[in-house]
Design an enzyme around this catalytic site. Structure first.
Site, short mmCIF file in Angstrom:
data_model
loop_
_atom_site.label_atom_id
_atom_site.label_comp_id
_atom_site.label_asym_id
_atom_site.label_seq_id
_atom_site.Cartn_x
_atom_site.Cartn_y
_atom_site.Cartn_z
N HIS A 208 31.50 26.20 46.10
CA HIS A 208 31.82 27.66 45.80
C HIS A 208 30.92 28.03 44.64
O HIS A 208 31.68 27.53 43.56
CB HIS A 208 33.28 27.81 45.78
CG HIS A 208 33.82 29.41 45.38
ND1 HIS A 208 34.41 30.23 46.29
CD2 HIS A 208 33.48 30.07 44.20
CE1 HIS A 208 34.61 31.29 45.70
NE2 HIS A 208 34.02 31.29 44.26
N CYS A 241 36.10 36.32 38.40
CA CYS A 241 37.45 35.95 38.14
C CYS A 241 37.94 36.72 37.00
O CYS A 241 37.47 36.89 35.78
CB CYS A 241 37.75 34.63 37.78
SG CYS A 241 39.17 34.00 37.58
N ASN A 250 29.77 36.02 43.18
CA ASN A 250 29.37 34.89 43.85
C ASN A 250 27.99 35.05 44.55
O ASN A 250 27.23 36.10 44.40
CB ASN A 250 30.42 35.09 45.20
CG ASN A 250 31.88 34.68 44.88
OD1 ASN A 250 32.36 33.75 44.81
ND2 ASN A 250 32.40 35.86 44.61
#
Length: 305
Positions: A208, A241, A250
């Site tokens: 990720h 986040c 992302n």
């Protein structure tokens, strides 16, 4: 060049990791549309939201309703993020058969995110693992800040391995290493990937990446060279986040699909449909984020002009 896999599996994390940091709150109808479009485009794993305290992450307050109203496509795995027993029971009530628990490899980030040390967090998961087994709910694990933390700096591989051992003792067979703050570099990703695959061959691994410093897709290539074939990504490159200073979007799902297709790696997705989805996301949030493909288009589109 080291051989690359023929196929990768993508998990779309946009409904959770993408939208949780956006100031624009999408409606339930808009979220359902995005999730269902991703499934129609061929995505086989979708993180529909998180079952967390709405005061902490208000963008995720409607996850229960999303799960209840979702038209689920056969063959698609729908999962939600949880932190505690309350979250797990909410996921169960919502009819999900898969939930993801997460712990940070960074002590400071874990305290800020969960108000627990990494050791305390993993210890608290034992109760969740037992309950999930009884209810036939599959738990996957995610280790955030696996490569580095904006508070603590580079995270040593030994810290990550220690958490992996603890998660595996709970019976968790699927674990992702998350570059929450976008501090990973390709050499580090390759070394970590090769090491964990050799040390834990029984675990299904995922990666990720955030594109904070522009190395997201380079890190994917390093992961592919290490033999890892599961990747999280987010439509339009949204994300970040709330508990990690400096964390940004992302890697964009459409960028990941495009890179793999250009290299002859199959993803099982329809890139044209994903581009349409990405443009729709940008309209909904009122601006662009970090998707290169939404700005530049596909090579084949340029060639045909």
């Amino acid at each position: 060049m080291k051989s690359l896999p023929d196929f990768i599996k993508i998990c779309e994390v946009g409904p959770r990791d993408g939208l949780q940091n956006e100031k624009v709150f999408l409606t339930i109808e808009q979220k359902l549309e995005l999730i269902e479009t991703a499934a129609e485009a061929g995505i086989k794993v979708i993180e529909i939201g998180s079952f967390v305290n709405p005061k902490a992450v208000p963008q995720m307050a409607d996850t229960d309703q999303i799960a209840a109203r979702l038209h689920r496509k056969a063959g698609v795995e729908y999962r939600g993020l949880i932190f505690n027993m309350q979250g797990l029971k909410r996921a169960e009530a919502a009819g999900l058969s898969k939930a993801k628990i997460t712990v940070s490899a960074s002590r400071s980030h874990c305290l800020r995110n969960m108000n627990k040390t990494p050791e305390e967090a993993v210890k608290s998961f034992a109760e969740l693992a037992e309950y999930a087994e009884q209810k036939k709910i599959v738990l996957s694990g995610a280790i955030s800040t696996s490569f580095g933390c904006s508070i603590d700096g580079i995270v040593p591989l030994e810290q990550v391995v220690n958490i992996i051992f603890q998660l595996r003792k709970l019976g968790i067979q699927e674990i992702s290493l998350s570059d929450t703050t976008g501090m990973a570099n390709p050499l580090q990703v390759y070394e970590y990937g090769v090491h964990i695959k050799k040390l834990f061959p029984d675990i299904e691994w995922a990666l990720h990446f955030h594109n904070t410093r522009g190395m997201g897709l380079a890190n994917v290539l390093a992961g592919l060279m290490a033999g890892i074939t599961n990747y999280d990504a987010c439509f339009a490159g949204l994300g970040g986040c709330p508990f990690a200073p400096g964390a940004s979007g992302n890697i964009a799902t459409e960028d990941l699909i495009n890179m793999c297709e250009e290299m002859g790696i199959m993803t099982g997705t329809d890139l044209a449909k994903y581009l349409e989805l990405g443009y729709k996301v940008e309209r909904y949030i009122g601006g662009s984020r970090s998707s290169a493909l939404l700005r530049a288009g596909r090579n084949c589109d340029i060639k045909s002009k």
